[in-house]
Design a protein around this motif. Structure first.
Motif: not given
Length: 332
Positions: A297-311
């Motif tokens: 899993n090399d994807k980054a995610y966005r949950l509204g204003v929160k940015q989640v880096a790749a795990f």
């Protein structure tokens, strides 16, 4: 004996494979076997990915629908428009660290904790400190949402039983549509009230705090799970609902000019903003229950204003979101 005699069943030349032919055959066999194994491994990997993604999507959609319904009913109190004279009752085990009767207090039917920190006090944006949840089990930087409501339909309506009454349960009781009180049923509804035309209504009451725990069944099983601290009987009790929900983020839709339309969404609304809340924007990050071999899993995610880096791990993930209209305004 005739020395020139030969057996008629034997050919003049020895039949068989040459060394080169044997080596070529072995090489072809290895190639074909390798291809078959590769196809099997790829097929199994694809099957596992499809299975994990299907389960991920099923869990996430169930969680989204569950929370959507809860949020839409927040602040619904048996159709009572003015609950100012219905004071909080005392439960056996509450959840407010200040010692007040929070579980049955109708003043703040929806509360949010933004980006909770593992091991720190769980304080909502309007100042309630929850002590019925083990903060060491919270998934770091996830949101919590507390919701209070009655059921969407009465258990008893004008003295007629609509649904089976639950014993050891809190109910909001209405009489003659003008008098309201709390009732904790330890047995059946009194016969004088359970008579057609009595003008008594009973509505089951719910208090839930939804949060993400870092395990499902056993500490260390590494399965993030949507859980809730709920008013069960007369105690705030934790129970878990849906596995694989790794993050939850909440944004409150605010109507700044009182025209009934959301003007902005805030991840950290003020206490005053809850008075003008019209909607909730909900984000969920769902994760596969099991790691998938050969997948990174090399994807980054966005949950509204929160940015989640790749795990960088082997778990599959996907973001789900929805916007929920608040039917019962003036939440603060």
């Amino acid at each position: 004996m005739n020395k020139n005699w030969t057996c008629p069943y034997l050919s003049k030349k020895q039949q068989g494979f040459t060394l080169v032919e044997l080596m070529v055959s072995l090489a072809l066999g290895v190639i074909i076997s390798g291809a078959a194994v590769t196809m099997y491994v790829e097929s199994k990997r694809s099957y596992m990915q499809d299975e994990e993604m299907a389960r991920l999507q099923e869990n996430a959609r169930f969680a989204l629908d569950y929370l959507k319904r809860e949020i839409s009913l927040s602040g619904f109190f048996a159709g009572i428009n003015d609950t100012s004279e219905l004071f909080a009752a005392t439960v056996t085990t509450d959840c407010d660290n200040s010692g007040t009767d929070w579980a049955l207090d109708l003043n703040n039917p929806l509360e949010i904790i933004n980006n909770a920190t593992t091991g720190s006090a769980l304080v909502s944006l309007i100042g309630t400190e929850f002590n019925c949840i083990d903060t060491s089990e919270i998934v770091d930087t996830t949101d919590l949402i507390a919701i209070k409501r009655t059921s969407d339909a009465p258990t008893l309506e004008n003295g007629s039983l609509i649904n089976t009454a639950t014993t050891n349960q809190w109910y909001l009781k209405k009489f003659d549509y003008t008098t309201y009180s709390w009732s904790y049923l330890t047995g059946a509804i009194p016969s004088a009230e359970q008579t057609a035309g009595s003008t008594f209504d009973y509505w089951q009451f719910y208090t839930n705090i939804f949060y993400i725990r870092d395990y499902s069944i056993t500490a260390g099983d590494n399965i993030p799970t949507l859980c809730t601290a709920s008013l069960v009987e007369s105690n705030m009790t934790s129970r878990c609902l849906i596995e694989g929900i790794e993050d939850i983020q909440i944004e409150l839709g605010i109507d700044n000019d009182d025209d009934g339309v959301v003007d902005q969404y805030k991840a950290t609304p003020t206490a005053a903003d809850f008075q003008n809340a019209k909607a909730v924007r909900l984000y969920l990050l769902a994760r596969s229950i099991n790691p998938v071999g050969g997948y990174t899993n090399d994807k980054a995610y966005r949950l509204g204003v929160k940015q989640v880096a790749a795990f960088g791990d082997r778990y599959m993930r996907k973001v789900f979101s929805t916007t929920v209209k608040l039917r019962n305004t003036k939440l603060g």
